[in-house]
Design an enzyme around this catalytic site. Sequence first.
Site, PDB file in Angstrom:
ATOM      1  N   TYR A 210     -65.208 -19.285  13.635  1.00  0.00           N
ATOM      2  CA  TYR A 210     -66.130 -19.701  14.689  1.00  0.00           C
ATOM      3  C   TYR A 210     -66.595 -18.500  15.501  1.00  0.00           C
ATOM      4  CZ  TYR A 210     -67.769 -22.104  18.905  1.00  0.00           C
ATOM      5  OH  TYR A 210     -68.517 -22.536  19.964  1.00  0.00           O
TER       6      TYR A 210
ATOM      7  N   SER B 123     -71.412 -18.857  22.482  1.00  0.00           N
ATOM      8  CA  SER B 123     -70.074 -19.141  22.997  1.00  0.00           C
ATOM      9  C   SER B 123     -69.467 -17.850  23.492  1.00  0.00           C
ATOM     10  CB  SER B 123     -69.188 -19.744  21.906  1.00  0.00           C
ATOM     11  OG  SER B 123     -67.838 -19.842  22.349  1.00  0.00           O
TER      12      SER B 123
ATOM     13  N   ALA C  95     -66.682 -15.371  14.577  1.00  0.00           N
ATOM     14  CA  ALA C  95     -67.537 -14.519  13.752  1.00  0.00           C
ATOM     15  C   ALA C  95     -68.946 -15.085  13.664  1.00  0.00           C
ATOM     16  CB  ALA C  95     -66.940 -14.379  12.358  1.00  0.00           C
ATOM     17  N   ALA C  96     -69.052 -16.412  13.501  1.00  0.00           N
ATOM     18  CA  ALA C  96     -70.372 -17.046  13.402  1.00  0.00           C
ATOM     19  C   ALA C  96     -71.138 -16.899  14.708  1.00  0.00           C
ATOM     20  CB  ALA C  96     -70.217 -18.515  13.028  1.00  0.00           C
ATOM     21  N   LYS C  97     -70.470 -17.086  15.824  1.00  0.00           N
ATOM     22  CA  LYS C  97     -71.146 -16.978  17.119  1.00  0.00           C
ATOM     23  C   LYS C  97     -71.517 -15.530  17.437  1.00  0.00           C
ATOM     24  CE  LYS C  97     -71.416 -21.258  18.203  1.00  0.00           C
ATOM     25  NZ  LYS C  97     -72.757 -21.899  18.195  1.00  0.00           N
TER      26      LYS C  97
END
Length: 353
Positions: A197, A184, A199-201
């Site tokens: 979100y 993303s 941080a995860a991406k």
Amino acid sequence: MELMNFVLNLVVPPAGMIILAFAWPSLAFLTACDWVLHTIYSEKMEGKVVIITGASSGIGEQIAYQYAKRRANLVLVARREERLRSIRDKARSMGARNVSIMAADVVKEEECKRFIDDTISQYGQLDHLVNNTGFGHSFLFEEAGDTSGFAHMMDINFWGSVYPTFFALPHLRRRNGRVVVNASVEGWLPMPRMSLYSAAKAAVINFYETLRVEVGDAVGITIATPGWIESELTRGRFMTEEGEVHVTPFPVAYTEECARIIVSGACRGQRYVRFPMWYNVFFLYKVFAPEVLEWTYRLLFLSHFGKKQPPLTKIMDISGGKKLLVYPTSVVQQHQQQQSLSPRHQKSERSPA
């Protein structure tokens, strides 16, 4: 050690800039030649085997149709098997050689191993693995209420790509295949209300950047970082128990066009696919003027959302098989249980792809 760091601080920056100045023209020329070569000789997917996770909606569904047009053999993976059946039929009508559907949860390691092994048993090969599952949210970090959903956010957005890749790599090596990951734009351009979100991406992007070095030319890696894609949220509204909440509409792109560019880029061997392209200018701001981005975010996001939003008690579909979740989680779960008892909602699709 302090003396060594002092010397390196003096020597490395100017030396690095000098080397870059001399190397950049040659690197730009080689990159342009590589782009032209891959544009002319794009990978032919007819008869090849492609696994697509999160294929039950959004970008994942459209990616399946793009590979179908290239006459590939498709393995569609998602939790909603009933939704995959209609996508399978449409993909076949669009030219796919064979289409298999497999219900699986990508956050479960054993299920990832199962659908990879089943694909190899059925087709004997694997050429492309498309990791598309994701789970989004829209809340300020301090509004979370509790931490019960934090781990699941990382499970979906990070481990949901890592697990399939781990089990697929040996088979991709044998075919000189490719991993395509739908990350993303928030992975490198983090925005307010998307802290977990983003941080995860970012973790996903860094994982595949590292993996690219480790596997070398044996397995290609394409990292897609699409921006805002057409959805109910990006059209400017979503529903809460208290009624409809209007948000500032964002310039959005269409899911079908995004999927076309991702698949086309993967077949051309592109390392990165960014869509829409106008997001690229913000990378310069991120590097050279991060304060400007911060001020803009505060103006556009935080001033508009200055009042704390009422708790969202409905999990909503947004593009790419992602979901929108606003905490507290306990309220969401209670609402889901109540809705499941209602005949009007018994057939609703609320679980992540």
